[in-house]
Design an enzyme around this catalytic site. Structure first.
Site, PDB file in Angstrom:
ATOM      1  N   TYR A 113       0.815  -1.212   0.000  1.00 14.95           N
ATOM      2  CA  TYR A 113       0.000   0.000   0.000  1.00 14.95           C
ATOM      3  C   TYR A 113       0.850   1.264   0.000  1.00 14.95           C
ATOM      4  O   TYR A 113       0.385   2.318  -0.446  1.00 14.95           O
ATOM      5  CB  TYR A 113      -1.001  -0.028   1.152  1.00 14.95           C
ATOM      6  CG  TYR A 113      -2.209  -0.842   0.766  1.00 14.95           C
ATOM      7  CD1 TYR A 113      -3.195  -0.290  -0.041  1.00 14.95           C
ATOM      8  CD2 TYR A 113      -2.319  -2.174   1.129  1.00 14.95           C
ATOM      9  CE1 TYR A 113      -4.289  -1.045  -0.450  1.00 14.95           C
ATOM     10  CE2 TYR A 113      -3.406  -2.933   0.717  1.00 14.95           C
ATOM     11  CZ  TYR A 113      -4.391  -2.359  -0.069  1.00 14.95           C
ATOM     12  OH  TYR A 113      -5.460  -3.117  -0.496  1.00 14.95           O
TER      13      TYR A 113
ATOM     14  N   HIS B 173      -5.196  -2.387   7.072  1.00 15.50           N
ATOM     15  CA  HIS B 173      -4.542  -3.415   6.264  1.00 15.50           C
ATOM     16  C   HIS B 173      -3.568  -4.251   7.086  1.00 15.50           C
ATOM     17  O   HIS B 173      -2.865  -5.098   6.534  1.00 15.50           O
ATOM     18  CB  HIS B 173      -3.826  -2.778   5.069  1.00 15.50           C
ATOM     19  CG  HIS B 173      -4.767  -2.246   4.043  1.00 15.50           C
ATOM     20  ND1 HIS B 173      -5.610  -3.072   3.324  1.00 15.50           N
ATOM     21  CD2 HIS B 173      -5.030  -0.985   3.625  1.00 15.50           C
ATOM     22  CE1 HIS B 173      -6.334  -2.324   2.496  1.00 15.50           C
ATOM     23  NE2 HIS B 173      -6.013  -1.070   2.668  1.00 15.50           N
TER      24      HIS B 173
END
Length: 748
Positions: free
Chosen positions: A273, A428
């Site tokens: 990410y 996440h």
């Protein structure tokens, strides 16, 4: 002052005002600038990589123009036609605008204009997206995140044709499309926009990029600092977009620069990410640098964005693929378009590091702007130096005090150990304190699973996260780390896990014979502390270094401890007997165990067990110290998975029951090779004869290692005092050992 003087003063003021306005409204001015475009035009034909990139982009966009413009009514998730068409549109529009500026061919400007007016015509009456899965639905896409992607790219496209459009055309686009679009993703969706998360970064950058094009101070302020009165209640919420708000926490682009990045440039959500977020971070920071240099956004937090590019490159394997920390898809690498942009910007604006040119050479393309031109020119001039990835320890947290991640490397990435002791990583994050993975050259030896998602594959849940991401990939048992009583760290609770991080005990990569990292976790299980030390050790009896893994567990009560190792390859041999069931059953009922088949179960006849597998034409052996009561479990992923969303990966698990304090001591050793061409098997047996834990108490843990060739090593770890200047003196088997610092290695 007379009227004539007043008139003259008014005229001077008007001229100054117009001059300031003209400077503010200079287009293009975000990423491309007028001076930059002139430099590009004069360089065409003399810079091979830039010229080739330009030819490739021209061929791509010419084909799109021939195909025509399609702006279908949105209806699909990721991977579906409408999603992919709108995504394709914003990418090609940005490229077409760049071609217009460089080639001065009006067909590209007309293409961008016509596309924008098609969107203007549909956006006025467009409802929210019909798919309801997201916590913040977009209009063109199923989530505001992708709408923000659209605006980041379309703002750049608009900037390139701004002066070519008529004032009436600009007014129509801004009133009916751009301003309503920016308000929708921000003011109308504060739960998406006003947070600390990569989603919000895209939203902040989108509003800010548009604000810079329009010279709208309110939009720029909204981008930098968020929405002041957003109406959101403080509190954690583990949803698709992570936590919504924390009491007292700021929002906006600058807050997203402050909070997720450590001073070393590590991004708390993990490299997958970080790669995705680097584009909006860098592209908006660069636009601010070009339009409002006095705010020094590109240099914010001691230039953390430049550090972040280097940190991210160091979090990749020998093939440039990013390590799987938290949610991450295998195979994502620094050849992605986001990293092409990141490397070029970091080179041009971050000090012309010649090692970045080596990465750009591997990417084999550049951005069509001033930064890309500089990279291409310097590559052509032979200024590139080899990008050498060395061992590195990166801190986590805004102040660098929330754990971190270590990558220990040997040689030219012959062996790379990734050790994770980070904070949770926002939505996440995974429940895997003190986990590790191991690579040889670019190949996984012991893997982290990554995420359960088939990105942009419509047939698999619309290309979105699947439920097994929560039931398997995030659970502790999916990782190479300790599981207590078949329960995930922090009981799998997001709010609890987000409060804590592991602690670095020490890290040292100064010695060519041993590189070592040690960290502690005290909150994953109430009343239990585990302390893991991992070392890469070089010894003359071994072809390559081996990894020594010491996992010390201290608890106030007796527990069951599981330690899994997820290997890639085919099991070859064991030195213990095991039985395979006639009918496969799941290893447990929850916390990820429901997805593991038990394929075999054995016990040790000795206090050392060995498990050998073949992967990537190399042999690997796990040697572990065990108790006779330990269970040795052979597992395979895939239970309770009727839609086959999980890979059928294999694992080997050590299980120790009814124990409070213990040490798991293991060696992971690469050795030998097998050639399917010559069918020659070399050195298929382990070089480890025996491991013994010769001391373990509150203050010290020591292991003795003997090789089959008669070599011997002793490693002692100081468990309580990691001060480099601290002197130690202990006796083991009537021998006294003295040293300074947190560890001691004796080699014979």
């Amino acid at each position: 002052m007379n009227n004539k003087g007043l008139t003259k003063l008014f005229l001077v003021a008007s001229i100054l005002c117009l001059s300031v306005m003209s400077q503010a409204q200079n287009h293009p001015g975000l990423i491309l600038t007028k001076s930059g475009v002139e430099e590009i035009r004069t360089s065409l034909g003399s810079v091979p990589l830039f010229d080739q990139t330009l030819r490739d982009v021209k061929e791509e966009i010419d084909a799109e123009i021939t195909t025509g413009i399609y702006t279908p009514i949105p209806k699909d998730y990721s991977g579906g036609y409408t999603h992919e068409r709108h995504k394709r549109n914003f990418i090609v529009a940005q490229k077409a605008g760049v071609l217009f500026q460089i080639l001065q061919d009006e067909k590209y400007a007309k293409y961008v204009r016509d596309m924008l007016f098609q969107y203007e015509a549909m956006y006025k009456d467009l409802p929210v997206h019909p798919q309801t899965r997201s916590y913040a639905r977009g209009k063109l896409f199923w989530q505001c995140l992708n709408d923000s992607n659209w605006l980041v790219f379309m703002s750049q496209a608009y900037d390139t044709i701004y002066e070519w459009l008529s004032p009436n055309e600009r007014q129509q686009l801004e009133n009916n499309l751009f301003r309503p679009f920016a308000d929708f993703i921000s003011l109308e969706n504060p739960q998406f926009y006003n947070r600390i998360h990569n989603h919000s970064t895209w939203g902040n950058a989108a509003v800010g990029m548009l604000g810079l094009v329009l010279d709208d101070e309110e939009l720029i302020e909204r981008a930098l600092y968020g929405i002041e009165n957003d109406g959101l209640e403080a509190g954690l919420k583990d949803n698709d977009g992570g936590f919504i708000k924390v009491e007292g926490q700021k929002a906006g682009f600058l807050a997203n620069l402050e909070e997720p990045f450590s001073p070393d440039g590590y991004f708390t959500e993990g490299p997958y990410y970080q790669r995705y977020a680097m584009y909006p971070f860098l592209i908006f920071a660069l636009a601010m640098h070009n339009k409002k240099p006095e705010l020094a956004v590109l240099e914010h937090k001691n230039g953390v964005l430049m550090k972040a590019v280097t940190a991210l490159l160091n979090l990749s394997d020998a093939d440039g693929e990013f390590f799987l920390l938290n949610d991450a898809q295998k195979g994502m690498s620094y050849k992605s378009r986001e990293l092409v942009t990141a490397v070029d910007i970091a080179y041009y604006y971050g000090g012309f590091n010649p090692q970045l040119l080596d990465v750009a050479k591997a990417q084999n393309q550049v951005t069509l702007d001033q930064a890309g031109l500089a990279v291409a020119k310097d590559l052509h001039s032979g200024k590139a130096h080899t990008f050498i990835k060395k061992s590195v320890n990166l801190s986590d947290g805004p102040d660098g005090n929330q754990g971190g991640v270590s990558v220990i490397r040997y040689g030219n990435e012959d062996l790379s150990l990734v050790f994770k002791y980070t904070a949770h990583g926002l939505s996440h994050g995974h429940y895997d304190k003190l986990s590790f993975s191991l690579f040889e050259h670019g190949n996984e030896v012991l893997q982290d699973y990554g995420l359960v998602r088939f990105v942009n594959i419509e047939q698999k849940g619309g290309g979105n996260y699947l439920k097994e991401n929560n039931t398997w990939a995030k659970q502790t048992v999916a990782h190479n780390t300790l599981v207590q009583n078949e329960t995930s760290h922090f009981n799998g609770d997001y709010a609890t896990g987000s409060q804590y991080h592991s602690f670095l005990h020490f890290y040292n990569d100064d010695n060519e014979n041993i590189q070592i990292v040690s960290a502690k976790e005290t909150n994953a299980y109430p009343g239990t502390e585990f302390h893991r030390t991992m070392a890469m050790i070089k010894h003359h009896d071994f072809e390559k270094p081996f990894v020594l893994d010491l996992l010390k567990v201290s608890s106030k009560r007796k527990n069951q401890y599981d330690l899994p190792f997820y290997y890639l390859g085919q099991m070859i041999d064991t030195n213990f007997d095991y039985q395979s069931p006639q009918q496969l059953q799941a290893l447990g009922k929850s916390n990820g165990y429901q997805h593991l088949y038990l394929e075999g179960k054995g016990s040790a006849a000795d206090d050392n067990i060995q498990f050998t597998w073949l992967g990537n034409h190399r042999y690997y052996t796990l040697t572990s110290v065990v108790d006779q009561a330990d269970e040795l479990l052979l597992t395979r992923l895939g239970a309770n998975d009727p839609k086959f969303n999980l890979r059928r990966d294999a694992g080997f698990m050590l299980r120790r029951k009814n124990t409070s304090n213990t040490v798991f001591a293991s060696i992971i050793e690469p050795h030998g090779s097998y050639s399917p061409v010559t069918e020659l098997s070399l050195n298929s047996n382990s070089n480890v004869d025996r491991i013994n834990v010769v001391r373990d108490d509150k203050h010290y843990t020591a292991v003795d290692i003997k090789t089959v060739n008669g070599g011997q090593m002793l490693l002692i770890v100081a468990n309580t005092d990691a001060n480099d200047s601290k002197s130690h003196r202990i006796k083991i088997s009537n021998k006294t050992y003295k040293w300074q610092g947190p560890f001691f290695l004796k080699v014979n």
